[in-house]
Write a protein that holds these residues in place. Sequence first.
Motif, PDB file in Angstrom:
ATOM      1  N   THR A  36      44.344  33.798  49.107  1.00 38.30           N
ATOM      2  CA  THR A  36      45.297  33.541  48.029  1.00 38.30           C
ATOM      3  C   THR A  36      45.057  34.484  46.855  1.00 38.30           C
ATOM      4  O   THR A  36      46.002  35.053  46.287  1.00 38.30           O
ATOM      5  CB  THR A  36      45.196  32.078  47.553  1.00 38.30           C
ATOM      6  N   CYS A  37      43.787  34.664  46.491  1.00 35.01           N
ATOM      7  CA  CYS A  37      43.446  35.570  45.392  1.00 35.01           C
ATOM      8  C   CYS A  37      43.884  37.000  45.731  1.00 35.01           C
ATOM      9  O   CYS A  37      44.476  37.691  44.895  1.00 35.01           O
ATOM     10  CB  CYS A  37      41.944  35.514  45.126  1.00 35.01           C
ATOM     11  N   ASN A  38      43.638  37.412  46.974  1.00 33.98           N
ATOM     12  CA  ASN A  38      44.034  38.761  47.394  1.00 33.98           C
ATOM     13  C   ASN A  38      45.546  38.952  47.336  1.00 33.98           C
ATOM     14  O   ASN A  38      46.042  40.023  46.963  1.00 33.98           O
ATOM     15  CB  ASN A  38      43.536  39.046  48.809  1.00 33.98           C
ATOM     16  N   LYS A  39      46.297  37.913  47.712  1.00 34.00           N
ATOM     17  CA  LYS A  39      47.757  38.000  47.665  1.00 34.00           C
ATOM     18  C   LYS A  39      48.232  38.179  46.231  1.00 34.00           C
ATOM     19  O   LYS A  39      49.124  38.995  45.941  1.00 34.00           O
ATOM     20  CB  LYS A  39      48.388  36.751  48.277  1.00 34.00           C
ATOM     21  N   ARG A  40      47.626  37.420  45.305  1.00 31.95           N
ATOM     22  CA  ARG A  40      48.024  37.544  43.895  1.00 31.95           C
ATOM     23  C   ARG A  40      47.647  38.913  43.335  1.00 31.95           C
ATOM     24  O   ARG A  40      48.381  39.502  42.539  1.00 31.95           O
ATOM     25  CB  ARG A  40      47.406  36.414  43.074  1.00 31.95           C
ATOM     26  N   PHE A  41      46.502  39.424  43.758  1.00 33.55           N
ATOM     27  CA  PHE A  41      46.102  40.769  43.363  1.00 33.55           C
ATOM     28  C   PHE A  41      47.111  41.793  43.898  1.00 33.55           C
ATOM     29  O   PHE A  41      47.527  42.707  43.194  1.00 33.55           O
ATOM     30  CB  PHE A  41      44.705  41.095  43.895  1.00 33.55           C
ATOM     31  N   SER A  42      47.483  41.636  45.156  1.00 35.24           N
ATOM     32  CA  SER A  42      48.424  42.558  45.791  1.00 35.24           C
ATOM     33  C   SER A  42      49.758  42.564  45.051  1.00 35.24           C
ATOM     34  O   SER A  42      50.332  43.623  44.776  1.00 35.24           O
ATOM     35  CB  SER A  42      48.632  42.165  47.249  1.00 35.24           C
ATOM     36  N   GLU A  51      34.602  42.941  44.514  1.00 36.50           N
ATOM     37  CA  GLU A  51      34.178  43.266  43.154  1.00 36.50           C
ATOM     38  C   GLU A  51      35.286  42.970  42.141  1.00 36.50           C
ATOM     39  O   GLU A  51      35.017  42.467  41.051  1.00 36.50           O
ATOM     40  CB  GLU A  51      33.755  44.738  43.057  1.00 36.50           C
ATOM     41  N   ASN A  52      36.535  43.242  42.503  1.00 36.49           N
ATOM     42  CA  ASN A  52      37.641  42.914  41.596  1.00 36.49           C
ATOM     43  C   ASN A  52      37.779  41.409  41.424  1.00 36.49           C
ATOM     44  O   ASN A  52      38.075  40.921  40.322  1.00 36.49           O
ATOM     45  CB  ASN A  52      38.951  43.512  42.102  1.00 36.49           C
ATOM     46  N   ARG A  53      37.565  40.655  42.515  1.00 34.77           N
ATOM     47  CA  ARG A  53      37.621  39.193  42.392  1.00 34.77           C
ATOM     48  C   ARG A  53      36.502  38.712  41.468  1.00 34.77           C
ATOM     49  O   ARG A  53      36.709  37.841  40.618  1.00 34.77           O
ATOM     50  CB  ARG A  53      37.502  38.533  43.769  1.00 34.77           C
ATOM     51  N   ARG A  54      35.313  39.279  41.635  1.00 36.20           N
ATOM     52  CA  ARG A  54      34.184  38.897  40.784  1.00 36.20           C
ATOM     53  C   ARG A  54      34.451  39.242  39.323  1.00 36.20           C
ATOM     54  O   ARG A  54      34.225  38.429  38.422  1.00 36.20           O
ATOM     55  CB  ARG A  54      32.914  39.613  41.269  1.00 36.20           C
ATOM     56  N   THR A  55      34.971  40.431  39.074  1.00 36.11           N
ATOM     57  CA  THR A  55      35.265  40.881  37.705  1.00 36.11           C
ATOM     58  C   THR A  55      36.308  39.984  37.054  1.00 36.11           C
ATOM     59  O   THR A  55      36.182  39.613  35.877  1.00 36.11           O
ATOM     60  CB  THR A  55      35.763  42.338  37.726  1.00 36.11           C
TER      61      THR A  55
END
Length: 348
Positions: A36-42, A51-55
């Motif tokens: 889900t986080c990756n989809k929102r990032f995309s 690393e982007n999720r952690r940041t």
Amino acid sequence: MEMEHQAMNVKKLSETTVALLADHKGLFAMDESISTCNKRFSDAGIPKTEENRRTYRELIIKTTGLNESISGIILYHETIRQSDEAGIPFIKTIEDAGIVPGIKVDIGTEDLAGFLGEKITEGLDGLRYRLKEYARMGARFAKWRAAILIGQEIPSRNCIISNANALARYAALCQECSLVPIVEPEVMMLGSHSSKKCYQVTREVLSTVFEQLYLQNITLESMILKPNMILPGQDSGEKNTAEKIAENTIKCLMECVPPAVPGIAFLSGGQSPREASNRLNAMNQISASNLPWKLTFSFGRALQQTALAIWEGDDLNKVSAQQEIYHRVKCNRAANIGLYSDEMERRD
């Protein structure tokens, strides 16, 4: 010794529940799965890296003044193990800010076998041992979400009972491990159903959930309910005022939720940030002090959506994104007191 342990368990559960519902604060749901986080990032044009999720999660928990409006943060199994750039665990940063750390423990939904178009939430296998590990890590509450879809001839009675039973079994395991369970039966906004249909389904879902909680000997005083508001399907074309939504939601809750439950923390479920704040505010204005439970928020998208669009994965935008998060949580704390207004959204 057993009696002494039970007394300590009850005391710890009570202390956590009180802390989560204190001072008109709410919960920050930062528990998106990796997918889900990756989809929102995309969608926001941000590279989908760990690393982007952690940041991004560090950006949220280090927002100055977050603890003024937030009592608890719900983490994901990746996040609870992460640390900031200096190597300080997120869970310590959260605790040092006076915020209660929690953890999402379901592992998502799967198709319900034999029932086309319906979902069951998975994650009970091995849950007792995972909860003990999370408790050792510092988590003090947990969350489990059931997703109930409305469509032609669904939800079935079996879908409702199966999900309610899983929620209750999860809640029992949580309380055994001294973790306060957030019980989240979400009747989804997806679809073209009316608000009347949402009311009927939500009423049946909540009634069934509490039947199952009773069967599992749940201490209702040491849990928090996380329900949907009574809303029409997003494709229905039906429009309701915030006051009408608040009125219907409170009526449904009064019919289903025992007064022993200390707090109800609404999910945002795809509402826009302003809609979620406005409707929560309307509920607290109507109810004032006349309800047996506190009404608060446990929002995810409605707190993060605008900030994520501002951040865009760029460190130069970090402070602006944090200012947006601070603004949104402040608006929702005001809504908990019935003092939110459109004026608060002016950013002169």
